[in-house]
Motif scaffolding. Structure first.
Motif, PDB file in Angstrom:
ATOM      1  N   MET A  45       0.814  -1.217   0.000  1.00 30.28           N
ATOM      2  CA  MET A  45       0.000   0.000   0.000  1.00 30.28           C
ATOM      3  C   MET A  45       0.847   1.267   0.000  1.00 30.28           C
ATOM      4  SD  MET A  45      -3.234  -0.364   2.496  1.00 30.28           S
ATOM      5  CE  MET A  45      -4.401  -1.686   2.311  1.00 30.28           C
ATOM      6  N   SER A  46       0.374   2.249  -0.730  1.00 28.07           N
ATOM      7  CA  SER A  46       0.982   3.583  -0.654  1.00 28.07           C
ATOM      8  C   SER A  46       0.400   4.285   0.569  1.00 28.07           C
ATOM      9  CB  SER A  46       0.663   4.379  -1.916  1.00 28.07           C
ATOM     10  OG  SER A  46      -0.720   4.704  -1.951  1.00 28.07           O
ATOM     11  N   LEU A  47       0.994   5.377   0.935  1.00 24.83           N
ATOM     12  CA  LEU A  47       0.502   6.147   2.078  1.00 24.83           C
ATOM     13  C   LEU A  47      -0.901   6.683   1.802  1.00 24.83           C
ATOM     14  CD1 LEU A  47       1.319   7.070   4.869  1.00 24.83           C
ATOM     15  CD2 LEU A  47       2.288   9.123   3.856  1.00 24.83           C
ATOM     16  N   THR A  48      -1.144   7.100   0.585  1.00 23.72           N
ATOM     17  CA  THR A  48      -2.474   7.598   0.206  1.00 23.72           C
ATOM     18  C   THR A  48      -3.515   6.497   0.318  1.00 23.72           C
ATOM     19  OG1 THR A  48      -1.485   9.198  -1.295  1.00 23.72           O
ATOM     20  CG2 THR A  48      -3.798   8.685  -1.649  1.00 23.72           C
ATOM     21  N   GLU A  49      -3.174   5.323  -0.169  1.00 17.94           N
ATOM     22  CA  GLU A  49      -4.084   4.184  -0.090  1.00 17.94           C
ATOM     23  C   GLU A  49      -4.372   3.823   1.367  1.00 17.94           C
ATOM     24  OE1 GLU A  49      -4.368  -0.021  -2.532  1.00 17.94           O
ATOM     25  OE2 GLU A  49      -2.432   0.934  -2.285  1.00 17.94           O
ATOM     26  N   LEU A  50      -3.335   3.835   2.182  1.00 19.87           N
ATOM     27  CA  LEU A  50      -3.499   3.541   3.607  1.00 19.87           C
ATOM     28  C   LEU A  50      -4.443   4.555   4.256  1.00 19.87           C
ATOM     29  CD1 LEU A  50      -2.472   1.681   5.930  1.00 19.87           C
ATOM     30  CD2 LEU A  50      -0.807   3.474   6.406  1.00 19.87           C
ATOM     31  N   ALA A  51      -4.268   5.831   3.938  1.00 23.54           N
ATOM     32  CA  ALA A  51      -5.135   6.875   4.495  1.00 23.54           C
ATOM     33  C   ALA A  51      -6.582   6.690   4.039  1.00 23.54           C
ATOM     34  CB  ALA A  51      -4.624   8.254   4.089  1.00 23.54           C
ATOM     35  N   ASP A  52      -6.774   6.307   2.777  1.00 21.43           N
ATOM     36  CA  ASP A  52      -8.128   6.077   2.264  1.00 21.43           C
ATOM     37  C   ASP A  52      -8.799   4.899   2.974  1.00 21.43           C
ATOM     38  OD1 ASP A  52      -7.838   8.187   0.495  1.00 21.43           O
ATOM     39  OD2 ASP A  52      -7.417   6.892  -1.242  1.00 21.43           O
ATOM     40  N   TRP A  53      -8.056   3.807   3.186  1.00 19.53           N
ATOM     41  CA  TRP A  53      -8.607   2.653   3.875  1.00 19.53           C
ATOM     42  C   TRP A  53      -8.886   2.961   5.346  1.00 19.53           C
ATOM     43  CZ3 TRP A  53     -11.218  -1.044   1.986  1.00 19.53           C
ATOM     44  CH2 TRP A  53     -10.968  -1.519   0.692  1.00 19.53           C
ATOM     45  N   ARG A  54      -8.045   3.805   5.940  1.00 20.16           N
ATOM     46  CA  ARG A  54      -8.301   4.165   7.345  1.00 20.16           C
ATOM     47  C   ARG A  54      -9.599   4.957   7.455  1.00 20.16           C
ATOM     48  NH1 ARG A  54      -4.835   7.569  11.747  1.00 20.16           N
ATOM     49  NH2 ARG A  54      -5.556   6.385  13.528  1.00 20.16           N
ATOM     50  N   GLU A  55      -9.841   5.848   6.502  1.00 15.48           N
ATOM     51  CA  GLU A  55     -11.094   6.601   6.503  1.00 15.48           C
ATOM     52  C   GLU A  55     -12.281   5.661   6.316  1.00 15.48           C
ATOM     53  OE1 GLU A  55     -13.896   9.784   6.538  1.00 15.48           O
ATOM     54  OE2 GLU A  55     -11.960   9.385   7.482  1.00 15.48           O
ATOM     55  N   ALA A  56     -12.142   4.680   5.428  1.00 20.39           N
ATOM     56  CA  ALA A  56     -13.216   3.698   5.235  1.00 20.39           C
ATOM     57  C   ALA A  56     -13.461   2.917   6.523  1.00 20.39           C
ATOM     58  CB  ALA A  56     -12.860   2.747   4.090  1.00 20.39           C
ATOM     59  N   ALA A  57     -12.393   2.569   7.231  1.00 22.40           N
ATOM     60  CA  ALA A  57     -12.539   1.860   8.511  1.00 22.40           C
ATOM     61  C   ALA A  57     -13.224   2.745   9.547  1.00 22.40           C
ATOM     62  CB  ALA A  57     -11.170   1.404   9.015  1.00 22.40           C
ATOM     63  N   ARG A  58     -12.858   4.025   9.572  1.00 20.41           N
ATOM     64  CA  ARG A  58     -13.489   4.949  10.522  1.00 20.41           C
ATOM     65  C   ARG A  58     -14.986   5.050  10.260  1.00 20.41           C
ATOM     66  NH1 ARG A  58     -15.504   9.814  11.015  1.00 20.41           N
ATOM     67  NH2 ARG A  58     -15.162  10.335   8.839  1.00 20.41           N
ATOM     68  N   LEU A  59     -15.359   5.175   8.994  1.00 23.95           N
ATOM     69  CA  LEU A  59     -16.772   5.266   8.647  1.00 23.95           C
ATOM     70  C   LEU A  59     -17.505   3.977   8.982  1.00 23.95           C
ATOM     71  CD1 LEU A  59     -16.469   7.126   5.234  1.00 23.95           C
ATOM     72  CD2 LEU A  59     -17.242   8.081   7.417  1.00 23.95           C
ATOM     73  N   ARG A  60     -16.887   2.833   8.698  1.00 20.28           N
ATOM     74  CA  ARG A  60     -17.502   1.541   8.973  1.00 20.28           C
ATOM     75  C   ARG A  60     -17.696   1.330  10.471  1.00 20.28           C
ATOM     76  NH1 ARG A  60     -17.304  -3.564   6.093  1.00 20.28           N
ATOM     77  NH2 ARG A  60     -17.650  -2.170   4.345  1.00 20.28           N
ATOM     78  N   SER A  61     -16.771   1.878  11.272  1.00 14.92           N
ATOM     79  CA  SER A  61     -16.849   1.685  12.720  1.00 14.92           C
ATOM     80  C   SER A  61     -17.975   2.494  13.357  1.00 14.92           C
ATOM     81  CB  SER A  61     -15.528   2.075  13.381  1.00 14.92           C
ATOM     82  OG  SER A  61     -15.374   3.475  13.424  1.00 14.92           O
ATOM     83  N   GLY A  62     -18.471   3.498  12.627  1.00 16.87           N
ATOM     84  CA  GLY A  62     -19.514   4.354  13.167  1.00 16.87           C
ATOM     85  C   GLY A  62     -18.967   5.506  13.996  1.00 16.87           C
ATOM     86  N   SER A  63     -17.663   5.656  14.015  1.00 17.98           N
ATOM     87  CA  SER A  63     -17.038   6.719  14.781  1.00 17.98           C
ATOM     88  C   SER A  63     -17.183   8.047  14.049  1.00 17.98           C
ATOM     89  CB  SER A  63     -15.549   6.420  14.993  1.00 17.98           C
ATOM     90  OG  SER A  63     -14.928   7.503  15.631  1.00 17.98           O
ATOM     91  N   ALA A  64     -17.789   9.005  14.696  1.00 20.45           N
ATOM     92  CA  ALA A  64     -17.958  10.321  14.092  1.00 20.45           C
ATOM     93  C   ALA A  64     -17.106  11.371  14.813  1.00 20.45           C
ATOM     94  CB  ALA A  64     -19.427  10.729  14.144  1.00 20.45           C
ATOM     95  N   ASP A  65     -16.249  10.913  15.731  1.00 24.65           N
ATOM     96  CA  ASP A  65     -15.457  11.830  16.543  1.00 24.65           C
ATOM     97  C   ASP A  65     -14.309  12.461  15.806  1.00 24.65           C
ATOM     98  OD1 ASP A  65     -17.167  11.184  18.559  1.00 24.65           O
ATOM     99  OD2 ASP A  65     -15.804   9.791  19.541  1.00 24.65           O
ATOM    100  N   GLU A  66     -13.754  11.812  14.789  1.00 20.86           N
ATOM    101  CA  GLU A  66     -12.550  12.319  14.124  1.00 20.86           C
ATOM    102  C   GLU A  66     -12.882  12.981  12.828  1.00 20.86           C
ATOM    103  OE1 GLU A  66      -9.240   9.655  14.058  1.00 20.86           O
ATOM    104  OE2 GLU A  66     -10.034   8.630  15.799  1.00 20.86           O
TER     105      GLU A  66
END
Length: 66
Positions: A45-66
């Motif tokens: 993974m590139s850093l950009t790809e990693l950041a995109d997947w982290r955002e997808a994980a955040r959304l999937r988790s239901g976390s709206a704090d960040e």
């Protein structure tokens, strides 16, 4: 313990600070927790790809704090 990202991300972004809040290791932990991916899934993974997947994980988790 293996440190992910290592020199690869330094080459990608230079000596600048990581644009991922909490750093690469936290991003990998977040993604792995949500999607149940093994560490080997992040090797190419590139850093950009990693950041995109982290955002997808955040959304999937239901976390709206960040």
């Amino acid at each position: 313990m293996r440190v992910y990202g290592g020199q690869f991300f330094v080459e990608e972004i230079g000596q600048a600070r990581s644009p991922i809040p909490g750093g690469v290791d936290d991003a990998i932990a977040d993604i792995a927790t949500i999607f149940h991916w093994p560490p080997s899934a992040f090797d190419g993974m590139s850093l950009t790809e990693l950041a995109d997947w982290r955002e997808a994980a955040r959304l999937r988790s239901g976390s709206a704090d960040e």
